[in-house]
Design a protein around this motif. Structure first.
Motif, mmCIF file in Angstrom:
data_model
loop_
_atom_site.group_PDB
_atom_site.id
_atom_site.type_symbol
_atom_site.label_atom_id
_atom_site.label_comp_id
_atom_site.label_asym_id
_atom_site.label_seq_id
_atom_site.Cartn_x
_atom_site.Cartn_y
_atom_site.Cartn_z
ATOM 1 N N ASP A 19 100.645 86.581 46.505
ATOM 2 C CA ASP A 19 101.983 86.610 45.866
ATOM 3 C C ASP A 19 103.079 86.335 47.038
ATOM 4 O OD1 ASP A 19 104.152 86.595 44.493
ATOM 5 O OD2 ASP A 19 104.153 88.517 43.908
ATOM 6 N N GLN A 20 103.583 85.132 46.998
ATOM 7 C CA GLN A 20 104.486 85.065 48.061
ATOM 8 C C GLN A 20 106.113 85.349 47.698
ATOM 9 O OE1 GLN A 20 103.560 83.265 51.199
ATOM 10 N NE2 GLN A 20 101.904 84.476 50.296
ATOM 11 N N SER A 21 106.259 85.888 46.708
ATOM 12 C CA SER A 21 107.429 86.318 46.240
ATOM 13 C C SER A 21 107.496 87.928 46.999
ATOM 14 C CB SER A 21 107.756 86.637 44.807
ATOM 15 O OG SER A 21 107.048 87.594 44.214
ATOM 16 N N THR A 22 106.463 88.419 47.415
ATOM 17 C CA THR A 22 106.804 89.821 48.042
ATOM 18 C C THR A 22 106.309 89.750 49.543
ATOM 19 O OG1 THR A 22 104.520 90.369 47.819
ATOM 20 C CG2 THR A 22 105.611 90.916 46.026
ATOM 21 N N PHE A 23 107.168 90.663 50.235
ATOM 22 C CA PHE A 23 107.066 90.577 51.818
ATOM 23 C C PHE A 23 105.615 90.787 52.135
ATOM 24 C CE2 PHE A 23 106.725 92.946 55.785
ATOM 25 C CZ PHE A 23 107.370 91.773 56.700
ATOM 26 N N GLN A 24 105.117 91.679 51.318
ATOM 27 C CA GLN A 24 103.453 92.195 51.623
ATOM 28 C C GLN A 24 102.562 91.007 51.565
ATOM 29 O OE1 GLN A 24 102.087 95.193 49.038
ATOM 30 N NE2 GLN A 24 100.218 95.829 50.584
ATOM 31 N N GLY A 25 102.878 90.311 50.326
ATOM 32 C CA GLY A 25 101.850 89.124 50.083
ATOM 33 C C GLY A 25 102.150 87.893 51.368
ATOM 34 N N ARG A 26 103.370 87.708 51.676
ATOM 35 C CA ARG A 26 103.656 86.795 52.717
ATOM 36 C C ARG A 26 103.014 87.163 53.976
ATOM 37 N NH1 ARG A 26 108.636 86.755 50.053
ATOM 38 N NH2 ARG A 26 109.822 87.925 51.894
ATOM 39 N N ALA A 27 103.177 88.632 54.260
ATOM 40 C CA ALA A 27 102.629 89.233 55.634
ATOM 41 C C ALA A 27 101.250 88.868 55.639
ATOM 42 C CB ALA A 27 102.968 90.533 55.740
ATOM 43 N N LYS A 28 100.261 89.157 54.437
ATOM 44 C CA LYS A 28 98.947 89.212 54.535
ATOM 45 C C LYS A 28 98.552 87.465 54.903
ATOM 46 C CE LYS A 28 97.291 92.657 51.353
ATOM 47 N NZ LYS A 28 97.067 92.821 49.972
ATOM 48 N N HIS A 29 99.335 86.754 54.046
ATOM 49 C CA HIS A 29 99.108 85.364 54.340
ATOM 50 C C HIS A 29 99.237 84.670 55.640
ATOM 51 C CE1 HIS A 29 99.763 81.124 53.877
ATOM 52 N NE2 HIS A 29 101.021 80.825 54.243
ATOM 53 N N PHE A 30 100.295 85.462 56.433
ATOM 54 C CA PHE A 30 100.603 84.871 57.820
ATOM 55 C C PHE A 30 99.624 85.748 58.719
ATOM 56 C CE2 PHE A 30 104.491 82.928 55.941
ATOM 57 C CZ PHE A 30 104.433 81.621 56.772
ATOM 58 N N PHE A 31 99.187 86.839 58.325
ATOM 59 C CA PHE A 31 98.025 87.399 59.328
ATOM 60 C C PHE A 31 96.932 86.378 59.388
ATOM 61 C CE2 PHE A 31 100.352 91.598 59.329
ATOM 62 C CZ PHE A 31 100.213 91.960 60.620
ATOM 63 N N MET A 32 96.475 85.843 57.995
ATOM 64 C CA MET A 32 95.344 84.848 58.207
ATOM 65 C C MET A 32 95.821 83.641 58.888
ATOM 66 S SD MET A 32 92.932 85.984 56.283
ATOM 67 C CE MET A 32 92.121 84.572 55.391
ATOM 68 N N VAL A 33 96.733 82.968 58.689
ATOM 69 C CA VAL A 33 97.366 81.957 59.363
ATOM 70 C C VAL A 33 97.464 82.053 60.705
ATOM 71 C CG1 VAL A 33 99.123 80.113 59.547
ATOM 72 C CG2 VAL A 33 98.676 81.299 57.309
ATOM 73 N N THR A 34 97.964 83.212 61.369
ATOM 74 C CA THR A 34 97.999 83.375 62.849
ATOM 75 C C THR A 34 97.052 83.751 63.411
ATOM 76 O OG1 THR A 34 99.376 85.279 62.511
ATOM 77 C CG2 THR A 34 100.562 83.376 62.557
ATOM 78 N N ASP A 35 95.765 84.274 62.883
ATOM 79 C CA ASP A 35 94.753 84.810 63.342
ATOM 80 C C ASP A 35 94.094 83.969 64.396
ATOM 81 O OD1 ASP A 35 92.349 86.223 63.941
ATOM 82 O OD2 ASP A 35 91.693 86.287 61.707
#
Length: 324
Positions: A19-35
């Motif tokens: 869920d991109q409306s929460t900071f936690q959801g965005r953080a999980k997403h970017f941890f994957m993207v910047t791995d």
């Protein structure tokens, strides 16, 4: 033996998994993207991920594909292929190269900040890397012309170098620890020049704004200003921990006998400390603002407001992609 049930063809893999409306959801997403481990994947693995994603989008679900495998393929695909053009991106321009590249460059900027040639060289390397990243991750429907790219690159490099050398001469008579913060000030200044210049076309012509269902309502320069401001803030935020915490630690360590005995450990130690900060700061600062940012219609330029009110008088909020 029973076959696992086939995946439904209805999972929306155009959007992130969380869920991109929460900071936690965005953080999980970017941890994957910047791995950074994504950089080590073979061409065959990338092609396989591309095939899975493109087949799935076309409605063909390979038998036995699990939801986790599908999402993994999506993130591998996104890490290497441009979202708008579909072409394979330059290796060092990918989001997964941000941590290793920035860690090396920032570590060196913080280590070799005492002489003018070193300051010039590392600020130049850093801005060249930024130009490659900005070019690689450019938005598809507003391509950057080579001349705009050159202007932004030269201006940002000049801005960074002038700031660094200007501050360096000012800090000569101040405590040593202050001199260590010169590279950070230079990087922050360069970001404030580089990103708006790279995206000057958006500032002149506006970026597309849509309603919540993605229907395009027009272009807005006010939305472009907000998008670029958010990107500048998250880029400076990304650099801050890595450039603010290691100097304090290194300053303390350099007074100890250990580093005096092994001075060649200075750069590797600095680079490792920076890397540790960046592994967390990069995804967390990318996640500060939602990728799909929003704005009140009343905050747009009057003529854009008028056009939107004609189409939909009830609409209060518009959305736009802020870029990275």
């Amino acid at each position: 033996q029973k076959m696992p049930p086939s995946l439904p063809a209805t999972i929306n893999i155009r959007e992130p998994r969380w869920d991109q409306s929460t900071f936690q959801g965005r953080a999980k997403h970017f941890f994957m993207v910047t791995d950074p481990r994504n950089l080590l994947l073979s061409a065959a693995t990338l092609e396989e991920a591309r095939r899975v994603v493109e087949d799935y989008r076309a409605g063909t679900v390979p038998p036995g594909l699990t939801e986790d495998q599908l999402w993994r393929a999506k993130y591998i695909y996104d890490s290497a292929f441009h979202p708008d053009t579909g072409e394979k991106m330059l290796l060092i321009g990918r989001m997964s190269a941000q941590v290793p590249m920035n860690m090396t460059i920032t570590g060196c900027m913080l280590t070799f900040y005492r002489t003018t040639p070193a300051v010039l060289f590392w600020q130049w390397v850093n801005q060249s890397f930024n130009a490659v990243v900005n070019y690689t991750n450019r938005s598809g429907d507003a391509p950057i012309t080579p001349s705009q790219l050159a202007t932004a690159y030269v201006s940002a490099t000049t801005g960074a170098v002038v700031t660094a050398l200007g501050l360096k001469s000012l800090t000569k008579h101040l405590p040593a620890i202050i001199g260590r913060y010169v590279p950070f000030a230079a990087v922050a200044a360069a970001n404030c020049i580089n990103i708006p210049l790279m995206r000057q076309r958006e500032l002149k012509l506006g970026i597309p704004v849509t309603d919540e269902n993605g229907n395009r309502l027009g272009e807005s320069t006010a939305a472009a200003q907000k998008a670029i401001f958010q990107v500048v803030v998250s880029r400076i935020g990304m650099a801050a921990p890595a450039m603010a915490i290691p100097p304090v630690i290194m300053n303390a360590l350099e007074k100890r006998a250990f580093l005096k005995r092994y001075p060649y450990l200075n750069a590797p130690l600095q680079v490792s400390l920076v890397g540790l900060c960046l592994v967390f700061a990069t995804p967390l600062c990318c996640a500060l603002f939602p990728q799909k940012s929003s704005m009140l219609v009343s905050h747009l330029e009057p003529e854009v407001q008028a056009r939107i009110r004609e189409k939909d008088p009830q609409l209060e909020t518009v959305y736009f992609n802020k870029g990275l």
